[in-house]
Scaffold this motif. Structure first.
Motif, PDB file in Angstrom:
ATOM      1  N   UNK A   1       0.827  -1.206   0.000  1.00 55.66           N
ATOM      2  CA  UNK A   1       0.000   0.000   0.000  1.00 55.66           C
ATOM      3  C   UNK A   1       0.862   1.258   0.000  1.00 55.66           C
ATOM      4  N   UNK A   2       1.926   1.242   0.825  1.00 57.00           N
ATOM      5  CA  UNK A   2       2.812   2.412   0.881  1.00 57.00           C
ATOM      6  C   UNK A   2       3.466   2.656  -0.476  1.00 57.00           C
ATOM      7  N   UNK A   3       3.858   1.571  -1.127  1.00 54.18           N
ATOM      8  CA  UNK A   3       4.552   1.715  -2.402  1.00 54.18           C
ATOM      9  C   UNK A   3       3.602   2.102  -3.529  1.00 54.18           C
TER      10      UNK A   3
ATOM     11  N   UNK B   1       2.799   6.524  -1.774  1.00 50.36           N
ATOM     12  CA  UNK B   1       3.925   7.217  -2.413  1.00 50.36           C
ATOM     13  C   UNK B   1       3.470   8.041  -3.615  1.00 50.36           C
ATOM     14  N   UNK B   2       2.565   7.463  -4.429  1.00 50.24           N
ATOM     15  CA  UNK B   2       2.081   8.181  -5.603  1.00 50.24           C
ATOM     16  C   UNK B   2       1.274   9.412  -5.210  1.00 50.24           C
ATOM     17  N   UNK B   3       0.412   9.266  -4.228  1.00 48.40           N
ATOM     18  CA  UNK B   3      -0.401  10.395  -3.781  1.00 48.40           C
ATOM     19  C   UNK B   3       0.489  11.500  -3.217  1.00 48.40           C
ATOM     20  N   UNK B   4       1.468  11.110  -2.420  1.00 48.95           N
ATOM     21  CA  UNK B   4       2.369  12.101  -1.820  1.00 48.95           C
ATOM     22  C   UNK B   4       3.142  12.850  -2.909  1.00 48.95           C
ATOM     23  N   UNK B   5       3.607  12.140  -3.939  1.00 53.08           N
ATOM     24  CA  UNK B   5       4.345  12.774  -5.018  1.00 53.08           C
ATOM     25  C   UNK B   5       3.464  13.772  -5.764  1.00 53.08           C
ATOM     26  N   UNK B   6       2.206  13.379  -6.024  1.00 53.51           N
ATOM     27  CA  UNK B   6       1.281  14.268  -6.726  1.00 53.51           C
ATOM     28  C   UNK B   6       1.010  15.532  -5.910  1.00 53.51           C
TER      29      UNK B   6
END
Length: 297
Positions: free
Chosen positions: A266-268, A272-277
């Motif tokens: 889930x973290x990967x 991670x994708x949401x945080x990058x966006x």
């Protein structure tokens, strides 16, 4: 009170002697069932003021059992509120059962030592102890032919005393059991160090298998070895409980590992994708909002 940690000497002395049914531990000893106490200092079942003085709150008490019989209690306590999970109650109960079995093994070993001493004192007393002992006892010669056995040996093996006297110990031991017997034989004959009691397995009459703890000693006459005496206690049920406990721990470990993998995925994949966006959006706002006051940017 046999052992304690994390409480004062004054507290230990105050709860050193408890009657059956008294207080939390006494009730668990009487019922044989675990007990969870939310706040010991306010519980009406509390009988000792020392518990309130120690400001103990959450408590979990489980019975120590061996062969279904309660031989003591085990208590864990905290000075703050604590909700004990079902898995924690089950795990502490399993630990309590193992402690109970260990206590019984220690008592068995001590009882066997006393029996051996008494046998040396009086041959007449030996016969009475031999026949009336709750533990299975049998004696065989150096070739393994059974010379004598008591009634308890009948219950353990399924064979009558008369049948046992016509048998060789090799008839109810499997290959692994025979190897253990040979090693013990050599150890006793040559005075080698042996760990006793030790675990052995036998094949009962009818084909079922039993696990028992065995203490063996050398029988001598005029200083020469003539045979071996064995005192045994059936621990088949205790071994089954140990296997269940190991299986339970394996399930817990497997569940924990699967949960770790799920969280890692889930973290990967998501976090991670949401945080990058979000970071890209924040960066765009800062770079494209020159009309905003610098403090707001």
């Amino acid at each position: 009170l046999v052992a304690y940690d994390g409480v004062s000497e004054e507290f230990a002395q105050a709860v050193d002697r408890m009657k059956l049914g008294e207080g939390f531990n006494g009730r668990v000893a009487q019922s044989g069932e675990p007990m969870v106490v939310e706040d010991a200092s306010r519980d009406p079942r509390l009988t000792r003021a020392a518990v309130k003085k120690m400001k103990l709150q959450a408590q979990l008490i489980v019975p120590l059992k061996s062969k279904g019989r309660v031989v003591g209690t085990l208590c864990v306590a905290m000075r703050r509120p604590r909700e004990f999970l079902t898995e924690e109650v089950e795990l502490l109960s399993a630990i309590g059962n193992q402690i109970g079995i260990s206590m019984e093994n220690a008592r068995l070993y001590e009882k066997e030592r006393l029996i051996t001493e008494q046998l040396r004192i009086s041959e007449g007393n030996y016969r009475g102890l031999f026949e009336g002992a709750n533990d299975a006892i049998w004696v065989h010669d150096l070739e393994g032919n059974i010379i004598a056995a008591n009634k308890a040996a009948e219950k353990l093996t399924g064979y009558t005393v008369e049948e046992l006297r016509q048998m060789n110990v090799g008839q109810f031991l499997d290959k692994a059991g025979l190897n253990i017997a040979r090693n013990v034989r050599q150890g006793l004959l040559y005075a080698l160090p042996l760990e006793q009691p030790y675990e052995q397995r036998l094949i009962r009459k009818g084909g079922t298998k039993a696990v028992f703890m065995l203490t063996s000693s050398l029988v001598t006459s005029d200083g020469k070895p003539v045979g071996f005496q064995h005192i045994a206690r059936d621990v088949t049920e205790e071994k089954r409980m140990q296997e269940n406990l190991r299986f339970y721990v394996q399930l817990i470990t497997r569940g924990q590992e699967e949960e770790r993998k799920r969280i890692a995925r889930e973290l990967h994949d998501d976090t991670t994708q949401v945080l990058y966006a979000l970071l890209r959006q924040a960066d765009n706002i800062v770079r494209n909002s020159t009309h905003l006051p610098e403090e707001d940017i």
